[in-house]
Design an enzyme around this catalytic site. Structure first.
Site, short mmCIF file in Angstrom:
data_model
loop_
_atom_site.label_atom_id
_atom_site.label_comp_id
_atom_site.label_asym_id
_atom_site.label_seq_id
_atom_site.Cartn_x
_atom_site.Cartn_y
_atom_site.Cartn_z
N SER A 187 -2.35 -0.33 1.91
CA SER A 187 -1.33 -0.10 0.90
C SER A 187 -1.71 1.10 0.05
O SER A 187 -2.90 1.41 -0.10
CB SER A 187 -1.20 -1.34 -0.01
N THR A 205 11.03 -5.10 1.25
CA THR A 205 10.79 -6.39 1.91
C THR A 205 11.04 -7.50 0.91
O THR A 205 11.16 -7.27 -0.30
CB THR A 205 9.35 -6.50 2.43
N LYS A 258 -6.75 -4.56 -1.01
CA LYS A 258 -6.31 -3.49 -0.12
C LYS A 258 -7.29 -2.31 -0.11
O LYS A 258 -7.48 -1.65 0.93
CB LYS A 258 -4.91 -3.02 -0.52
N ASN A 291 -1.89 -7.17 9.91
CA ASN A 291 -0.80 -6.90 8.98
C ASN A 291 -0.55 -7.99 7.95
O ASN A 291 0.11 -7.74 6.94
CB ASN A 291 0.48 -6.67 9.81
N ILE A 335 7.32 -5.92 7.41
CA ILE A 335 6.75 -4.80 8.15
C ILE A 335 6.28 -5.24 9.53
O ILE A 335 6.49 -4.56 10.53
CB ILE A 335 5.59 -4.16 7.36
N TYR A 340 -4.68 -7.92 -5.69
CA TYR A 340 -4.05 -7.28 -4.53
C TYR A 340 -4.61 -5.88 -4.32
O TYR A 340 -4.99 -5.50 -3.20
CB TYR A 340 -2.54 -7.22 -4.73
#
Length: 266
Positions: free
Chosen positions: A159, A208, A178, A107, A31, A174
């Site tokens: 996210s 990705t 986020k 990012n 990204i 994770y």
């Protein structure tokens, strides 16, 4: 001025980033790479783009390609965002080299899939150090410059995992990191309203290399839950980042822009 007000101008001019200086952490892959390209395209002939990378072996080449393709200045800077002194030094160096700083896209991020009861201290800490601590250190480094300048713009990559619990993978660390980024952005948007805007972009499933390691049955499950029935390509986020970086979003701060093919809706 609180949320500095730009003049009324042609709508295409409002999206123009000519003359801006932008930093993108994790800007050499995924990204972040598409964001680096997008900002260069939106400010062709007059924007300066700095890609912050940690381990990339091709970041200098990528920056040179972005510069030549768009007739802009672009350069790569190495820093580990989870080490405050490193990202601080990199952002300061960019500002010194380019004369100012207008935009930072925060990012950099990593992900792991581990059952919550099995996380080790190091595994949990690694995610938080990059995704949350590193996000704060990056924004902080830019925020100090923005406060001195009196203007600036912070854009976090968060996210949809900040909003929902992904299945079938197990990724509590994770998701928590986020969610922390989204709340961090809201806090900073209020604290820093006198001199900069702060917003989040929350992508859904994006094609990705981070997702390449997951089994095919996981992908089938994801597609069954996404109304769009597909992932997005990284370039499909470009317009959103340009919008947030430009005067086109001049009255938007503290927002979390979800781009997910409808994934969070059912």
């Amino acid at each position: 001025m609180v949320l500095s007000q730009p003049p009324n101008q042609h709508v295409m001019k409002a999206f123009d980033l000519t003359g801006k200086v932008a930093v993108i952490t994790g800007g050499a892959r995924g990204i972040g790479l598409e964001v680096s390209k997008a900002l260069a395209e939106a400010g062709a002939n007059g924007i300066k783009v700095a890609l912050i990378y940690h381990t990339s072996k091709t970041a200098d080449t990528i920056a040179a390609e972005i510069a030549s393709t768009n007739n802009v200045r672009a350069a790569a800077y190495q820093a580990n965002v989870s080490i405050q002194s490193e990202i601080e030094a990199a952002v300061q160096q960019v500002t010194k080299d380019f004369g100012k700083l207008d935009i930072i896209v925060v990012n950099s991020g990593i992900v792991s899939s581990i059952a919550a009861e099995d996380y080790t201290v190091d595994q949990w800490s690694e995610i938080m150090k990059v995704n949350l601590d590193g996000a704060f250190y990056s924004a902080q480094a830019a925020g100090r410059i923005f406060k001195t300048q009196g203007y600036g713009n912070v854009i976090f990559t968060a996210s949809v995992s900040a909003t929902l619990v992904n299945v079938p993978q197990k990724q509590a660390a994770y998701n928590a990191s986020k969610a922390g980024v989204v709340q961090l952005a809201k806090c900073l948007s209020v604290e820093w309203v006198d001199y900069c805007r702060v917003n989040c972009i929350s992508p859904g499933f994006i094609a990705t290399d981070i997702l390449d390691i997951h089994p095919e049955q996981w992908r089938e499950k994801w597609f069954s839950l996404i109304p769009a029935k597909r992932m997005a390509e990284c370039y499909e986020l470009k317009g959103a980042y340009v919008f947030c970086a430009s005067d086109a979003s001049s009255y938007m701060t503290g927002a979390n822009l979800i781009i997910d093919g409808g994934y969070t809706l059912p």
